[in-house]
Motif scaffolding. Structure first.
Motif, PDB file in Angstrom:
ATOM      1  N   ASP A   1       0.845  -1.192   0.000  1.00 12.69           N
ATOM      2  CA  ASP A   1       0.000   0.000   0.000  1.00 12.69           C
ATOM      3  C   ASP A   1       0.890   1.256   0.000  1.00 12.69           C
ATOM      4  OD1 ASP A   1      -1.540   2.181   0.723  1.00 12.69           O
ATOM      5  OD2 ASP A   1      -2.762   1.063   2.152  1.00 12.69           O
ATOM      6  N   PRO A   2       0.789   2.101  -1.058  1.00  9.64           N
ATOM      7  CA  PRO A   2       1.672   3.284  -1.149  1.00  9.64           C
ATOM      8  C   PRO A   2       1.562   4.201   0.069  1.00  9.64           C
ATOM      9  CG  PRO A   2       0.431   2.977  -3.188  1.00  9.64           C
ATOM     10  CD  PRO A   2      -0.120   1.996  -2.207  1.00  9.64           C
ATOM     11  N   ALA A   3       0.376   4.320   0.637  1.00  3.46           N
ATOM     12  CA  ALA A   3       0.209   5.205   1.801  1.00  3.46           C
ATOM     13  C   ALA A   3       0.976   4.662   3.010  1.00  3.46           C
ATOM     14  CB  ALA A   3      -1.280   5.337   2.137  1.00  3.46           C
TER      15      ALA A   3
ATOM     16  N   ASP B   1       9.963   3.799  -2.423  1.00  2.00           N
ATOM     17  CA  ASP B   1       9.326   4.378  -3.612  1.00  2.00           C
ATOM     18  C   ASP B   1       9.359   3.450  -4.816  1.00  2.00           C
ATOM     19  OD1 ASP B   1       8.528   6.758  -2.574  1.00  2.00           O
ATOM     20  OD2 ASP B   1      10.372   7.840  -3.089  1.00  2.00           O
ATOM     21  N   THR B   2      10.409   2.632  -4.915  1.00  2.00           N
ATOM     22  CA  THR B   2      10.611   1.923  -6.191  1.00  2.00           C
ATOM     23  C   THR B   2      10.505   0.397  -6.120  1.00  2.00           C
ATOM     24  OG1 THR B   2      13.025   1.851  -5.876  1.00  2.00           O
ATOM     25  CG2 THR B   2      12.125   3.782  -7.022  1.00  2.00           C
ATOM     26  N   ALA B   3      10.552  -0.173  -4.920  1.00  2.27           N
ATOM     27  CA  ALA B   3      10.580  -1.648  -4.825  1.00  2.27           C
ATOM     28  C   ALA B   3       9.286  -2.266  -5.330  1.00  2.27           C
ATOM     29  CB  ALA B   3      10.811  -2.069  -3.376  1.00  2.27           C
ATOM     30  N   SER B   4       9.428  -3.369  -6.024  1.00  5.10           N
ATOM     31  CA  SER B   4       8.246  -4.132  -6.443  1.00  5.10           C
ATOM     32  C   SER B   4       7.538  -4.680  -5.207  1.00  5.10           C
ATOM     33  CB  SER B   4       8.697  -5.281  -7.357  1.00  5.10           C
ATOM     34  OG  SER B   4       7.678  -6.237  -7.484  1.00  5.10           O
ATOM     35  N   HIS B   5       8.310  -5.235  -4.291  1.00  5.74           N
ATOM     36  CA  HIS B   5       7.759  -5.773  -3.038  1.00  5.74           C
ATOM     37  C   HIS B   5       8.621  -5.270  -1.882  1.00  5.74           C
ATOM     38  CE1 HIS B   5       5.740  -8.316  -5.924  1.00  5.74           C
ATOM     39  NE2 HIS B   5       4.994  -8.856  -4.972  1.00  5.74           N
ATOM     40  N   PHE B   6       7.955  -4.873  -0.795  1.00  4.42           N
ATOM     41  CA  PHE B   6       8.685  -4.319   0.349  1.00  4.42           C
ATOM     42  C   PHE B   6       8.243  -5.074   1.608  1.00  4.42           C
ATOM     43  CE2 PHE B   6      10.086  -1.405   3.581  1.00  4.42           C
ATOM     44  CZ  PHE B   6      11.247  -0.863   3.049  1.00  4.42           C
ATOM     45  N   LEU B   7       9.227  -5.728   2.230  1.00  8.58           N
ATOM     46  CA  LEU B   7       8.902  -6.630   3.345  1.00  8.58           C
ATOM     47  C   LEU B   7       9.452  -6.097   4.672  1.00  8.58           C
ATOM     48  CD1 LEU B   7       9.221 -10.468   3.230  1.00  8.58           C
ATOM     49  CD2 LEU B   7      10.623  -9.248   4.887  1.00  8.58           C
ATOM     50  N   LEU B   8       8.691  -6.280   5.723  1.00  6.65           N
ATOM     51  CA  LEU B   8       9.174  -5.956   7.070  1.00  6.65           C
ATOM     52  C   LEU B   8       9.476  -7.268   7.787  1.00  6.65           C
ATOM     53  CD1 LEU B   8       6.469  -3.290   8.060  1.00  6.65           C
ATOM     54  CD2 LEU B   8       8.671  -2.899   6.931  1.00  6.65           C
ATOM     55  N   GLY B   9      10.673  -7.374   8.319  1.00 12.45           N
ATOM     56  CA  GLY B   9      11.052  -8.580   9.052  1.00 12.45           C
ATOM     57  C   GLY B   9      10.776  -8.373  10.534  1.00 12.45           C
TER      58      GLY B   9
ATOM     59  N   LYS C   1       2.253  -0.230  14.940  1.00  5.97           N
ATOM     60  CA  LYS C   1       1.111  -0.373  15.842  1.00  5.97           C
ATOM     61  C   LYS C   1      -0.068   0.475  15.368  1.00  5.97           C
ATOM     62  CE  LYS C   1       0.023   0.077  20.719  1.00  5.97           C
ATOM     63  NZ  LYS C   1       0.538   0.394  22.040  1.00  5.97           N
ATOM     64  N   ASP C   2       0.210   1.744  15.086  1.00  4.62           N
ATOM     65  CA  ASP C   2      -0.873   2.688  14.764  1.00  4.62           C
ATOM     66  C   ASP C   2      -1.457   2.469  13.372  1.00  4.62           C
ATOM     67  OD1 ASP C   2      -0.318   3.771  17.187  1.00  4.62           O
ATOM     68  OD2 ASP C   2       0.804   5.489  16.410  1.00  4.62           O
ATOM     69  N   LYS C   3      -0.585   2.203  12.399  1.00  2.64           N
ATOM     70  CA  LYS C   3      -1.068   2.198  11.003  1.00  2.64           C
ATOM     71  C   LYS C   3      -1.178   0.814  10.370  1.00  2.64           C
ATOM     72  CE  LYS C   3      -0.273   6.869  10.103  1.00  2.64           C
ATOM     73  NZ  LYS C   3       0.616   7.924   9.696  1.00  2.64           N
ATOM     74  N   LEU C   4      -0.404  -0.157  10.892  1.00  2.00           N
ATOM     75  CA  LEU C   4      -0.463  -1.488  10.275  1.00  2.00           C
ATOM     76  C   LEU C   4      -1.178  -2.504  11.162  1.00  2.00           C
ATOM     77  CD1 LEU C   4       2.384  -0.156   9.018  1.00  2.00           C
ATOM     78  CD2 LEU C   4       2.463  -2.374   7.971  1.00  2.00           C
ATOM     79  N   GLY C   5      -1.604  -2.038  12.340  1.00  2.00           N
ATOM     80  CA  GLY C   5      -2.367  -2.918  13.233  1.00  2.00           C
ATOM     81  C   GLY C   5      -1.573  -4.092  13.779  1.00  2.00           C
ATOM     82  N   ILE C   6      -0.259  -3.899  13.921  1.00  2.00           N
ATOM     83  CA  ILE C   6       0.577  -4.991  14.441  1.00  2.00           C
ATOM     84  C   ILE C   6       0.664  -4.900  15.961  1.00  2.00           C
ATOM     85  CG2 ILE C   6       2.985  -5.788  14.520  1.00  2.00           C
ATOM     86  CD1 ILE C   6       2.939  -5.014  11.428  1.00  2.00           C
ATOM     87  N   ASP C   7       0.546  -6.041  16.610  1.00  2.04           N
ATOM     88  CA  ASP C   7       0.621  -6.089  18.071  1.00  2.04           C
ATOM     89  C   ASP C   7       2.091  -5.998  18.489  1.00  2.04           C
ATOM     90  OD1 ASP C   7       0.606  -6.611  20.735  1.00  2.04           O
ATOM     91  OD2 ASP C   7      -0.829  -8.270  20.614  1.00  2.04           O
ATOM     92  N   THR C   8       2.495  -4.783  18.856  1.00  3.83           N
ATOM     93  CA  THR C   8       3.911  -4.564  19.163  1.00  3.83           C
ATOM     94  C   THR C   8       4.289  -5.019  20.577  1.00  3.83           C
ATOM     95  OG1 THR C   8       3.373  -2.269  19.661  1.00  3.83           O
ATOM     96  CG2 THR C   8       4.294  -2.727  17.471  1.00  3.83           C
ATOM     97  N   ASP C   9       3.312  -5.536  21.321  1.00  2.00           N
ATOM     98  CA  ASP C   9       3.691  -6.225  22.570  1.00  2.00           C
ATOM     99  C   ASP C   9       4.269  -7.596  22.221  1.00  2.00           C
ATOM    100  OD1 ASP C   9       2.835  -4.188  24.183  1.00  2.00           O
ATOM    101  OD2 ASP C   9       0.789  -4.979  24.331  1.00  2.00           O
TER     102      ASP C   9
END
Ligand SMILES: Cc1cc2nc3c(=O)[nH]c(=O)nc-3n(C[C@H](O)[C@H](O)[C@H](O)COP(=O)(O)O)c2cc1C
Length: 218
Positions: A56-58, A75-83, A178-186
């Motif tokens: 999602d660009p936003a 800005d340019t990656a086809s796929h962007f992953l968070l580990g 936490k705020d924007k991706l809804g990930i449980d950061t606990d």
């Protein structure tokens, strides 16, 4: 694959700074990359990771603010992953999560789960002294990085470029998760970002120390 073909994939892989925005990685290829992460080894087989693919660009825009090492890749990656890496709330030897994981995923009988839990307890308390939240997280993160390495190598083997990224503020990025991706950061913290795509320029020649400087035989 021959040894030379495998080595040429290692030579092909470089930290790609900018990707070709006209090229999108086919779903089948990205699924293949993710599968190499899923199959990666981990201490006691606990798989202390989770991967979030941000398309999602936003959301990519939101990540930019605290990620000095990532803007061009976001800005340019086809796929962007968070580990992501599991925190002590999941990874401490006595959590309900680990008990359930050993039962549900590892398919272990109850008496084996009890024995393994005791072993993990001793390991965490004494062998590696993983006695606070930070140490436990860093231990789990080391394993998340094995998946990262495997993904980058697998990508290079099929002609896909990547860039590992630690250039971001961990705490503030976690707040965004936490705020924007809804990930449980606990439960989860961020270890790295990993961008994938296709290069726009050829990289400069790789520099590495020679083999005698990095290996000692006794
Ligand atoms: C854990 C880790 C974090 C990194 N963080 C960044 C980063 O934030 N931004 C970036 O452009 N490159 C980053 N790199 C890429 C390295 O600078 C690069 O791998 C290194 O200079 C060797 O070059 P090569 O990968 O092209 O062979 C990172 C690499 C690793 C393994």
């Amino acid at each position: 694959m021959t040894k030379e073909e495998i080595l040429s994939a290692f030579r092909y892989r470089h930290a790609c700074k900018e990707f070709d925005t006209n090229k999108i990685i086919p779903k089948e290829d990205f699924d293949f990359i993710l599968e190499t992460a899923r199959l990666s080894p981990s201490s006691f087989g606990l798989e202390p990771w989770h991967f979030v693919v941000v398309q999602d660009p936003a959301l990519r825009e939101a990540l930019k603010e605290n990620a000095w090492g990532a803007p061009k890749k976001l800005d340019t990656a086809s796929h962007f992953l968070l580990g992501l890496t599991m925190k002590s709330t999941l990874m401490k030897w006595d959590t309900a999560y680990l008990q359930d994981f050993m039962r549900r995923v590892q398919d272990l009988p109850e008496e084996v789960i009890q024995g393994k839990s005791k072993f993990i307890e001793q390991y965490q308390k004494s062998d590696f002294e993983l006695t606070d939240d930070r140490r436990l997280f860093d231990w789990a993160a080391k394993q998340s990085y094995i998946a990262m390495g495997n993904m980058m190598t697998a990508a290079a083997m099929i002609g896909i470029d990547s860039c590992p990224i630690e250039g971001f503020k961990q705490e503030t990025t976690e707040q965004i998760l936490k705020d924007k991706l809804g990930i449980d950061t606990d439960k989860y913290g961020i270890s790295y970002m990993l961008a994938f795509g296709y290069r726009v320029v050829e990289p400069r020649e790789k520099t590495r120390r020679c083999i005698d400087e990095v290996v000692t035989w006794k």
